[in-house]
Design an enzyme around this catalytic site. Sequence first.
Site, PDB file in Angstrom:
ATOM      1  N   SER A  86       1.139  -1.082  -0.088  1.00 18.63           N
ATOM      2  CA  SER A  86       0.060  -0.148   0.593  1.00 18.63           C
ATOM      3  C   SER A  86       0.857   0.910   0.119  1.00 18.63           C
ATOM      4  O   SER A  86       0.740   2.052  -0.196  1.00 18.63           O
ATOM      5  CB  SER A  86      -0.721  -0.139   0.953  1.00 18.63           C
ATOM      6  N   THR A 188      -1.824   3.639   4.332  1.00 19.73           N
ATOM      7  CA  THR A 188      -0.441   4.788   4.510  1.00 19.73           C
ATOM      8  C   THR A 188       0.153   5.233   5.101  1.00 19.73           C
ATOM      9  O   THR A 188      -0.944   4.398   6.584  1.00 19.73           O
ATOM     10  CB  THR A 188      -1.493   5.644   4.119  1.00 19.73           C
ATOM     11  N   THR A 206       1.720   7.240  -0.026  1.00 18.85           N
ATOM     12  CA  THR A 206       1.071   5.771   0.199  1.00 18.85           C
ATOM     13  C   THR A 206       0.861   5.082  -1.436  1.00 18.85           C
ATOM     14  O   THR A 206       1.301   6.645  -2.511  1.00 18.85           O
ATOM     15  CB  THR A 206      -0.307   6.375   0.835  1.00 18.85           C
ATOM     16  N   ARG A 216      -6.266   9.104  -9.844  1.00 23.42           N
ATOM     17  CA  ARG A 216      -6.934   9.293  -8.735  1.00 23.42           C
ATOM     18  C   ARG A 216      -5.572   9.546  -7.809  1.00 23.42           C
ATOM     19  O   ARG A 216      -5.124   9.096  -7.471  1.00 23.42           O
ATOM     20  CB  ARG A 216      -7.966   8.702  -8.510  1.00 23.42           C
ATOM     21  N   VAL A 217      -6.118  10.607  -6.837  1.00 23.10           N
ATOM     22  CA  VAL A 217      -5.495  10.976  -6.184  1.00 23.10           C
ATOM     23  C   VAL A 217      -5.952  11.479  -4.336  1.00 23.10           C
ATOM     24  O   VAL A 217      -7.441  11.576  -4.721  1.00 23.10           O
ATOM     25  CB  VAL A 217      -4.216  12.515  -6.469  1.00 23.10           C
ATOM     26  N   GLY A 218      -5.428  10.818  -3.757  1.00 21.63           N
ATOM     27  CA  GLY A 218      -6.037  10.482  -2.386  1.00 21.63           C
ATOM     28  C   GLY A 218      -5.787  12.266  -1.098  1.00 21.63           C
ATOM     29  O   GLY A 218      -5.486  12.989  -1.702  1.00 21.63           O
ATOM     30  N   ASP A 219      -6.180  11.944   0.515  1.00 25.34           N
ATOM     31  CA  ASP A 219      -5.232  12.709   0.584  1.00 25.34           C
ATOM     32  C   ASP A 219      -4.261  13.012   1.018  1.00 25.34           C
ATOM     33  O   ASP A 219      -3.490  13.436   1.805  1.00 25.34           O
ATOM     34  CB  ASP A 219      -6.425  12.060   2.215  1.00 25.34           C
ATOM     35  N   THR A 239      -5.590   7.403   7.689  1.00 17.27           N
ATOM     36  CA  THR A 239      -5.187   6.543   7.069  1.00 17.27           C
ATOM     37  C   THR A 239      -5.943   6.498   6.706  1.00 17.27           C
ATOM     38  O   THR A 239      -7.013   6.712   7.323  1.00 17.27           O
ATOM     39  CB  THR A 239      -4.736   5.936   7.598  1.00 17.27           C
ATOM     40  N   GLY A 240      -6.381   5.346   5.195  1.00 17.54           N
ATOM     41  CA  GLY A 240      -7.811   5.249   5.744  1.00 17.54           C
ATOM     42  C   GLY A 240      -8.150   5.675   4.165  1.00 17.54           C
ATOM     43  O   GLY A 240      -7.449   6.551   3.498  1.00 17.54           O
ATOM     44  N   GLY A 242      -8.747   8.017   1.527  1.00 16.99           N
ATOM     45  CA  GLY A 242      -8.606   9.140   1.445  1.00 16.99           C
ATOM     46  C   GLY A 242     -10.022  10.492   1.086  1.00 16.99           C
ATOM     47  O   GLY A 242      -9.515  11.219   1.552  1.00 16.99           O
TER      48      GLY A 242
END
Length: 326
Positions: A86, A188, A206, A216-219, A239-240, A242
């Site tokens: 991950s 993450t 991450t 796609r981009v997360g937090d 974490t989790g 995003g």
Amino acid sequence: MSNRRNFIKKTSIGVAGTFLSSKVSSSNFSKKNQNSMTGLPIIISTWKHGYAANEKAYELIKNGKRAIDAVEQGVKVTEADPDCTSVGYGGWPDRDGNVTLDACIMDHTGNCGSVSFLKNIKHPISVARKVMDNTPHVMLSGQGAFEFAIKNGFHKEDLLTDKAKKRWKEWLRDSKYQPIINVENHDTIGLLAIDKNGDISGACTTSGLAWKMHGRVGDSPIIGAGMFVDNEIGGCCATGVGEAVMKTLGSFLIVELMRQGATPQEACEEGVSRIVKNQNYKDMQIGYLAINKKGEHGAYAVHKGFDYALHQNGTNKMIDAQAFVK
Ligand code: GLY
């Protein structure tokens, strides 16, 4: 008192009041600060892979290095680990088979750097550090981030391991996008540290949600969402899923709650409560870690199963976080 000072006073009272009233009305809260142990330096990071990252970060801090160097070197251990599916090398790809990485870093002066949607570079955290140190910007993305990395001495590498490719091929058979709690949504690594000078820094890196849409981009690369540090107050990392963290700007929120007097534990619980109030949390995991200037820490997740590594008073240990869903 000037108008401006009146405004500040009223605003602070209003915000603090909101925090207190939502705390009182949330019966699921533990209403205690079980993490009141203090002691500096402190290093804290998400999930089991945080254990080895903490060890590395501590080695640097013990030898008098700054927190900013410790957090970068710490999470690089996880980025390089092919068995960590991950983060970094070996991360599970998006639905088209691309490993795309996100990372951010922030120091005690409020300086920060980040990269998103970065391909073929094993250590996105070090590229984020270079963005922070060597550019007038905070974030570089995609091809531009890649070109910047190559110009700064990083090497192009294939990050899709045979193991990850096999898992992706298996996933393609059904192509169902239903990330599994604590496995695919999402491990993450966020790491926060306070060094011997009492200065705080943080890093977050991450490969994002497995089987995400391309692009796609997360937090994790978003300063204030995946991670935030204020040297007067403390730091937080997430974490989790995003998307849920971004919608509530979770890490910034939690640091601001600590500024208003919340303990790290109370602030993390309130951060989770903002998510579960408005979002369908049944099938998604989110976990927060926070530290304050005194070296107290907090940890809270939506669901059970979130653990973290804490290095404090010379000992590194794994701890299970409490969760909103009992
Ligand atoms: N928290 C990592 C991600 O959602 O990409």
